[in-house]
Design a protein around this motif. Structure first.
Motif, PDB file in Angstrom:
ATOM      1  N   ASN A   1      87.255  35.109  45.813  1.00 45.61           N
ATOM      2  CA  ASN A   1      86.253  34.065  46.110  1.00 45.61           C
ATOM      3  C   ASN A   1      86.928  32.874  46.597  1.00 45.61           C
ATOM      4  O   ASN A   1      87.268  32.024  45.634  1.00 45.61           O
ATOM      5  CB  ASN A   1      84.904  34.158  45.597  1.00 45.61           C
ATOM      6  CG  ASN A   1      83.928  33.483  46.552  1.00 45.61           C
ATOM      7  OD1 ASN A   1      83.651  33.809  47.581  1.00 45.61           O
ATOM      8  ND2 ASN A   1      83.216  32.506  46.075  1.00 45.61           N
ATOM      9  N   LYS A   2      86.778  32.336  47.937  1.00 48.94           N
ATOM     10  CA  LYS A   2      87.241  31.009  47.986  1.00 48.94           C
ATOM     11  C   LYS A   2      86.271  30.152  48.894  1.00 48.94           C
ATOM     12  O   LYS A   2      85.254  30.543  49.350  1.00 48.94           O
ATOM     13  CB  LYS A   2      88.562  31.268  48.884  1.00 48.94           C
ATOM     14  CG  LYS A   2      89.863  32.164  48.229  1.00 48.94           C
ATOM     15  CD  LYS A   2      90.471  31.333  47.337  1.00 48.94           C
ATOM     16  CE  LYS A   2      91.420  32.368  46.811  1.00 48.94           C
ATOM     17  NZ  LYS A   2      91.204  33.195  45.679  1.00 48.94           N
TER      18      LYS A   2
ATOM     19  N   LYS B   1      85.600  25.110  43.267  1.00 51.49           N
ATOM     20  CA  LYS B   1      85.814  23.993  43.487  1.00 51.49           C
ATOM     21  C   LYS B   1      87.106  23.234  43.270  1.00 51.49           C
ATOM     22  O   LYS B   1      87.022  21.930  43.131  1.00 51.49           O
ATOM     23  CB  LYS B   1      84.352  23.103  42.794  1.00 51.49           C
ATOM     24  CG  LYS B   1      83.307  23.726  43.426  1.00 51.49           C
ATOM     25  CD  LYS B   1      82.124  23.027  42.559  1.00 51.49           C
ATOM     26  CE  LYS B   1      81.157  23.957  42.118  1.00 51.49           C
ATOM     27  NZ  LYS B   1      80.437  23.653  40.853  1.00 51.49           N
ATOM     28  N   SER B   2      88.082  24.000  42.964  1.00 49.65           N
ATOM     29  CA  SER B   2      89.391  23.312  42.991  1.00 49.65           C
ATOM     30  C   SER B   2      90.292  23.799  44.024  1.00 49.65           C
ATOM     31  O   SER B   2      90.482  24.758  44.209  1.00 49.65           O
ATOM     32  CB  SER B   2      90.157  23.820  41.479  1.00 49.65           C
ATOM     33  OG  SER B   2      89.242  23.437  40.585  1.00 49.65           O
ATOM     34  N   CYS B   3      90.854  22.547  44.701  1.00 48.31           N
ATOM     35  CA  CYS B   3      91.675  22.788  45.898  1.00 48.31           C
ATOM     36  C   CYS B   3      93.110  22.683  45.784  1.00 48.31           C
ATOM     37  O   CYS B   3      93.306  21.841  45.023  1.00 48.31           O
ATOM     38  CB  CYS B   3      90.940  21.920  47.135  1.00 48.31           C
ATOM     39  SG  CYS B   3      89.144  22.213  47.267  1.00 48.31           S
TER      40      CYS B   3
ATOM     41  N   GLU C   1      79.686  12.814  54.486  1.00 44.94           N
ATOM     42  CA  GLU C   1      79.392  12.481  53.054  1.00 44.94           C
ATOM     43  C   GLU C   1      78.813  13.589  52.540  1.00 44.94           C
ATOM     44  O   GLU C   1      78.328  13.622  51.345  1.00 44.94           O
ATOM     45  CB  GLU C   1      78.116  11.396  53.374  1.00 44.94           C
ATOM     46  CG  GLU C   1      78.601  10.081  54.024  1.00 44.94           C
ATOM     47  CD  GLU C   1      79.512   9.494  53.106  1.00 44.94           C
ATOM     48  OE1 GLU C   1      79.627   9.426  51.845  1.00 44.94           O
ATOM     49  OE2 GLU C   1      80.578   8.787  53.616  1.00 44.94           O
ATOM     50  N   LEU C   2      78.902  14.898  52.818  1.00 43.10           N
ATOM     51  CA  LEU C   2      78.713  15.899  52.365  1.00 43.10           C
ATOM     52  C   LEU C   2      79.846  16.066  51.110  1.00 43.10           C
ATOM     53  O   LEU C   2      80.915  15.997  51.359  1.00 43.10           O
ATOM     54  CB  LEU C   2      78.975  17.254  53.041  1.00 43.10           C
ATOM     55  CG  LEU C   2      78.524  18.489  52.545  1.00 43.10           C
ATOM     56  CD1 LEU C   2      76.901  18.797  52.274  1.00 43.10           C
ATOM     57  CD2 LEU C   2      78.940  19.776  53.441  1.00 43.10           C
ATOM     58  N   PRO C   3      79.091  16.187  49.873  1.00 41.55           N
ATOM     59  CA  PRO C   3      79.931  15.929  48.692  1.00 41.55           C
ATOM     60  C   PRO C   3      81.431  17.040  48.718  1.00 41.55           C
ATOM     61  O   PRO C   3      82.328  16.595  48.217  1.00 41.55           O
ATOM     62  CB  PRO C   3      79.053  16.342  47.461  1.00 41.55           C
ATOM     63  CG  PRO C   3      77.691  15.982  48.027  1.00 41.55           C
ATOM     64  CD  PRO C   3      77.565  16.012  49.573  1.00 41.55           C
ATOM     65  N   PHE C   4      81.062  18.280  49.264  1.00 43.33           N
ATOM     66  CA  PHE C   4      82.085  19.177  49.167  1.00 43.33           C
ATOM     67  C   PHE C   4      83.515  18.561  50.234  1.00 43.33           C
ATOM     68  O   PHE C   4      84.648  18.881  50.169  1.00 43.33           O
ATOM     69  CB  PHE C   4      81.745  20.390  49.795  1.00 43.33           C
ATOM     70  CG  PHE C   4      82.791  21.562  49.806  1.00 43.33           C
ATOM     71  CD1 PHE C   4      83.517  21.786  48.365  1.00 43.33           C
ATOM     72  CD2 PHE C   4      83.238  21.861  50.748  1.00 43.33           C
ATOM     73  CE1 PHE C   4      84.551  22.648  48.584  1.00 43.33           C
ATOM     74  CE2 PHE C   4      84.309  23.042  50.966  1.00 43.33           C
ATOM     75  CZ  PHE C   4      85.100  23.287  49.824  1.00 43.33           C
TER      76      PHE C   4
END
Length: 186
Positions: free
Chosen positions: A128-129, A184-186, A163-166
């Protein structure tokens, strides 16, 4: 409305966001999700009741958990919570999703009656990504990506600063950047 009405509308709003990158759809989804927590969620059972606390009381509280031709409203809500937890970096949504999964997975005795739950469970698999596309060509690239069936990708994007946190602090003027993330790690 019943939980299934809210769950499926929230799912639709999230899908509209993934196609348009218009955060209004995500804001609407989050607002309805918060409403569901206020009027449907039972923290003792870790599920959402089928009827609202605003409805006339039933003899017993009903929690729809088995998927059928239409996915169970709780499995749809769990998937919605997972996606919204990514977009908004909302740990409570993720915690509730995990509690729902931890409650339902041991009870699965007939997998085809829990197909959407198993799909939610796959969100935590390594394949999943999360994909963020930031730049003026974001919609063009998302259209190309959406031509393919990619069930294990959560798609987000913006053509300008967001401004969307992601997506926060991922936009650089004059560039189109792709951020491939896992957990959540890119």
């Amino acid at each position: 409305g019943f939980l299934e009405d809210y769950a499926l509308v929230i799912e639709s709003f999230i899908a509209l966001y993934e196609v348009t990158f218009d955060t209004t759809w995500l804001q609407n989804a989050k607002q309805l999700t918060d409403y569901c927590f206020e009027h449907f969620y039972d923290p003792k059972n870790h599920f959402f009741a089928f009827t609202s606390t605003l409805d006339a009381a039933l003899i017993t509280q009903h929690y729809e958990t088995e998927d059928n031709v239409i996915s169970a409203s709780n499995s749809v809500m769990a998937n919605n919570l997972y996606k919204l937890s990514i977009y908004y970096n909302h740990s409570y949504y993720e915690t509730v999703c995990l509690k729902m999964l931890q409650t339902i997975i041991p009870a699965i005795d007939y997998p085809s009656a829990f197909a959407n739950w198993l799909n939610v469970f796959l969100n935590y698999a390594s394949q999943n990504k999360e994909l963020a596309i930031c730049g003026t060509d974001a919609k063009k690239y998302s259209s190309k990506i959406n031509e393919h069936y990619l069930p294990n990708i959560i798609l987000a994007g913006a053509e300008k600063k967001s401004e969307l946190p992601f997506l926060k602090d991922r936009f650089i003027e004059g560039q189109t950047l792709f951020y491939v993330c896992e957990n959540k790690s890119c």
